[in-house]
Design an enzyme around this catalytic site. Sequence first.
Site, PDB file in Angstrom:
ATOM      1  N   GLY A   1       0.821  -1.219   0.000  1.00  0.00           N
ATOM      2  CA  GLY A   1       0.000   0.000   0.000  1.00  0.00           C
ATOM      3  C   GLY A   1       0.846   1.256   0.000  1.00  0.00           C
ATOM      4  O   GLY A   1       2.034   1.217  -0.318  1.00  0.00           O
TER       5      GLY A   1
ATOM      6  N   LEU B   1       0.382   3.584  -2.160  1.00  0.00           N
ATOM      7  CA  LEU B   1       0.728   3.386  -3.572  1.00  0.00           C
ATOM      8  C   LEU B   1       1.158   4.681  -4.251  1.00  0.00           C
ATOM      9  O   LEU B   1       0.618   5.754  -3.977  1.00  0.00           O
ATOM     10  CB  LEU B   1      -0.469   2.786  -4.313  1.00  0.00           C
ATOM     11  CG  LEU B   1      -0.982   1.458  -3.735  1.00  0.00           C
ATOM     12  CD1 LEU B   1      -2.131   0.930  -4.602  1.00  0.00           C
ATOM     13  CD2 LEU B   1       0.117   0.414  -3.638  1.00  0.00           C
TER      14      LEU B   1
ATOM     15  N   ARG C   1       3.375   6.023  -8.224  1.00  0.00           N
ATOM     16  CA  ARG C   1       3.465   5.659  -9.648  1.00  0.00           C
ATOM     17  C   ARG C   1       4.331   4.422  -9.886  1.00  0.00           C
ATOM     18  O   ARG C   1       4.233   3.791 -10.936  1.00  0.00           O
ATOM     19  CB  ARG C   1       3.977   6.848 -10.474  1.00  0.00           C
ATOM     20  CG  ARG C   1       2.900   7.914 -10.704  1.00  0.00           C
ATOM     21  CD  ARG C   1       3.415   9.033 -11.597  1.00  0.00           C
ATOM     22  NE  ARG C   1       4.505   9.756 -10.975  1.00  0.00           N
ATOM     23  CZ  ARG C   1       5.774   9.761 -11.370  1.00  0.00           C
ATOM     24  NH1 ARG C   1       6.140   9.085 -12.454  1.00  0.00           N
ATOM     25  NH2 ARG C   1       6.689  10.449 -10.720  1.00  0.00           N
TER      26      ARG C   1
ATOM     27  N   HIS D   1       4.137   1.682  -8.051  1.00  0.00           N
ATOM     28  CA  HIS D   1       3.192   0.571  -7.934  1.00  0.00           C
ATOM     29  C   HIS D   1       2.235   0.526  -9.134  1.00  0.00           C
ATOM     30  O   HIS D   1       1.966  -0.550  -9.674  1.00  0.00           O
ATOM     31  CB  HIS D   1       2.345   0.716  -6.663  1.00  0.00           C
ATOM     32  CG  HIS D   1       3.120   0.683  -5.380  1.00  0.00           C
ATOM     33  ND1 HIS D   1       3.323   1.792  -4.604  1.00  0.00           N
ATOM     34  CD2 HIS D   1       3.731  -0.332  -4.725  1.00  0.00           C
ATOM     35  CE1 HIS D   1       4.016   1.468  -3.526  1.00  0.00           C
ATOM     36  NE2 HIS D   1       4.282   0.191  -3.577  1.00  0.00           N
TER      37      HIS D   1
ATOM     38  N   GLN E   1       7.968  -9.281   7.729  1.00  0.00           N
ATOM     39  CA  GLN E   1       9.173  -8.805   7.044  1.00  0.00           C
ATOM     40  C   GLN E   1       9.765  -7.566   7.699  1.00  0.00           C
ATOM     41  O   GLN E   1      10.749  -7.020   7.197  1.00  0.00           O
ATOM     42  CB  GLN E   1       8.901  -8.566   5.553  1.00  0.00           C
ATOM     43  CG  GLN E   1       8.059  -7.343   5.238  1.00  0.00           C
ATOM     44  CD  GLN E   1       7.686  -7.314   3.761  1.00  0.00           C
ATOM     45  OE1 GLN E   1       6.911  -8.130   3.275  1.00  0.00           O
ATOM     46  NE2 GLN E   1       8.257  -6.371   3.021  1.00  0.00           N
TER      47      GLN E   1
ATOM     48  N   GLN F   1      14.948  -8.495  -3.668  1.00  0.00           N
ATOM     49  CA  GLN F   1      13.645  -9.150  -3.476  1.00  0.00           C
ATOM     50  C   GLN F   1      13.206  -9.855  -4.758  1.00  0.00           C
ATOM     51  O   GLN F   1      12.743 -10.999  -4.725  1.00  0.00           O
ATOM     52  CB  GLN F   1      12.611  -8.100  -3.070  1.00  0.00           C
ATOM     53  CG  GLN F   1      11.183  -8.582  -3.099  1.00  0.00           C
ATOM     54  CD  GLN F   1      10.243  -7.552  -2.500  1.00  0.00           C
ATOM     55  OE1 GLN F   1      10.109  -7.480  -1.293  1.00  0.00           O
ATOM     56  NE2 GLN F   1       9.606  -6.752  -3.327  1.00  0.00           N
TER      57      GLN F   1
ATOM     58  N   LEU G   1      10.905   6.457  -6.541  1.00  0.00           N
ATOM     59  CA  LEU G   1       9.670   6.565  -5.758  1.00  0.00           C
ATOM     60  C   LEU G   1       9.660   5.462  -4.705  1.00  0.00           C
ATOM     61  O   LEU G   1      10.041   4.325  -4.973  1.00  0.00           O
ATOM     62  CB  LEU G   1       8.453   6.423  -6.669  1.00  0.00           C
ATOM     63  CG  LEU G   1       8.267   7.522  -7.705  1.00  0.00           C
ATOM     64  CD1 LEU G   1       6.966   7.307  -8.469  1.00  0.00           C
ATOM     65  CD2 LEU G   1       8.258   8.896  -7.057  1.00  0.00           C
ATOM     66  N   SER G   2       9.244   5.840  -3.506  1.00  0.00           N
ATOM     67  CA  SER G   2       9.150   4.882  -2.405  1.00  0.00           C
ATOM     68  C   SER G   2       8.066   5.359  -1.456  1.00  0.00           C
ATOM     69  O   SER G   2       7.894   6.574  -1.259  1.00  0.00           O
ATOM     70  CB  SER G   2      10.484   4.819  -1.651  1.00  0.00           C
ATOM     71  OG  SER G   2      10.299   4.238  -0.371  1.00  0.00           O
ATOM     72  N   SER G   3       7.355   4.415  -0.865  1.00  0.00           N
ATOM     73  CA  SER G   3       6.330   4.784   0.128  1.00  0.00           C
ATOM     74  C   SER G   3       6.972   5.527   1.290  1.00  0.00           C
ATOM     75  O   SER G   3       6.316   6.296   1.984  1.00  0.00           O
ATOM     76  CB  SER G   3       5.625   3.531   0.644  1.00  0.00           C
ATOM     77  OG  SER G   3       5.095   2.803  -0.436  1.00  0.00           O
TER      78      SER G   3
HETATM   79  P1  AMP Z   1       6.117  -2.219  -1.520  1.00  0.00           P
HETATM   80  O1  AMP Z   1       4.708  -1.721  -1.412  1.00  0.00           O
HETATM   81  O2  AMP Z   1       7.144  -1.212  -1.161  1.00  0.00           O
HETATM   82  O3  AMP Z   1       6.299  -3.557  -0.863  1.00  0.00           O
HETATM   83  O4  AMP Z   1       6.347  -2.488  -3.072  1.00  0.00           O
HETATM   84  C1  AMP Z   1       5.457  -3.287  -3.806  1.00  0.00           C
HETATM   85  C2  AMP Z   1       6.037  -3.542  -5.169  1.00  0.00           C
HETATM   86  O5  AMP Z   1       6.218  -2.283  -5.829  1.00  0.00           O
HETATM   87  C3  AMP Z   1       7.413  -4.197  -5.109  1.00  0.00           C
HETATM   88  O6  AMP Z   1       7.506  -5.153  -6.153  1.00  0.00           O
HETATM   89  C4  AMP Z   1       8.340  -3.038  -5.334  1.00  0.00           C
HETATM   90  O7  AMP Z   1       9.576  -3.423  -5.898  1.00  0.00           O
HETATM   91  C5  AMP Z   1       7.543  -2.200  -6.305  1.00  0.00           C
HETATM   92  N1  AMP Z   1       8.021  -0.813  -6.304  1.00  0.00           N
HETATM   93  C6  AMP Z   1       8.168   0.006  -5.228  1.00  0.00           C
HETATM   94  N2  AMP Z   1       8.680   1.196  -5.601  1.00  0.00           N
HETATM   95  C7  AMP Z   1       8.884   1.125  -6.952  1.00  0.00           C
HETATM   96  C8  AMP Z   1       9.403   2.027  -7.925  1.00  0.00           C
HETATM   97  N3  AMP Z   1       9.822   3.251  -7.616  1.00  0.00           N
HETATM   98  N4  AMP Z   1       9.446   1.612  -9.216  1.00  0.00           N
HETATM   99  C9  AMP Z   1       9.020   0.357  -9.557  1.00  0.00           C
HETATM  100  N5  AMP Z   1       8.520  -0.535  -8.678  1.00  0.00           N
HETATM  101  C10 AMP Z   1       8.453  -0.161  -7.392  1.00  0.00           C
END
Ligand code: AMP
Length: 286
Positions: A28, A30, A32, A34, A58, A151, A182-184
Amino acid sequence: MDVANTIAECRRLREALGPDVAFVPTMGALHRGHTALIEAARAEGRPVVVSIFVNPTQFGANEDIEKYPRPLEEDLAACRAAGAAFVFNPPAQEMYPPAAEAVLVDVPALTGVLEGRHRPGHFRGVCRVVAKLFYIVRPGVAYFGRKDFQQLRVIEAMTAALDMPVQIVGVPTVRDDDGLALSSRNVYLTPDERARALAIPRALNRAVEMVAAGEKQTDRLLASARNILLDMGNLGHVPLSIDYIATVDPQSLQAVDRLEGSVLMAVAARVGNTRLIDNMLLEPPG
Ligand code: AMP
């Protein structure tokens, strides 16, 4: 767009979609990155199931699970807009009822380095939840971001070793205009911290440029990247500290001294209280 909160409801909605579905597991909050996974999955024509589950197994004891962002209504709107068939959003006790025994799934050859070394048990938690989600959703294909490169490799290895009938697809990292992946967790950054964090893509891009110009020695690439991280990252009041920076073989994740083929440069750094990871593939010319 439906939302399943129980495994039984998820299975019922899944069956209604027919023989083959694509799957995008997320925690979640979320962005761009995701939605790029959902769109990549949609482009292949299968119905797309998205899971939103902040997986407790995790997270380490001192990590940020309590404050991890959970904007559920915005997340559901983003899934709807990206064309998800339905969202599986179980509470923690649905996935891990108190009476259930712990099960360990691990890929030791790939998890003793990088994130695995700095976050002991992290990939066991990832493998446990992804294996469980695969059994519940039974996708023919699942999409993971290359931003979490280790991962992606661990999940590829797990599904291959256990003959899980699911294809794993890696999707390129989506970045902001300034280059930050991008990161949550970016929502935690103050404007000053965010400016420091740009040292991470700068350092990686510099290594890409050096390799394009013919550099093959990884110690020189690492020294240059470390300098950028420490110089640019520490100009203000907020220090940037490096958890690790490494050049590794993209398959085995073992350290590489000299570029003979593609090499992954992977970084984890803390900016203030926020831990960020990023990576880029270094590809020698020709
Ligand atoms: P998360 O919600 O952080 O566990 O990420 C869920 C999925 O989204 C994972 O497969 C992540 O590698 C992918 N993801 C997260 N950030 C990015 C990003 N900036 N670009 C591409 N995929 C991402």
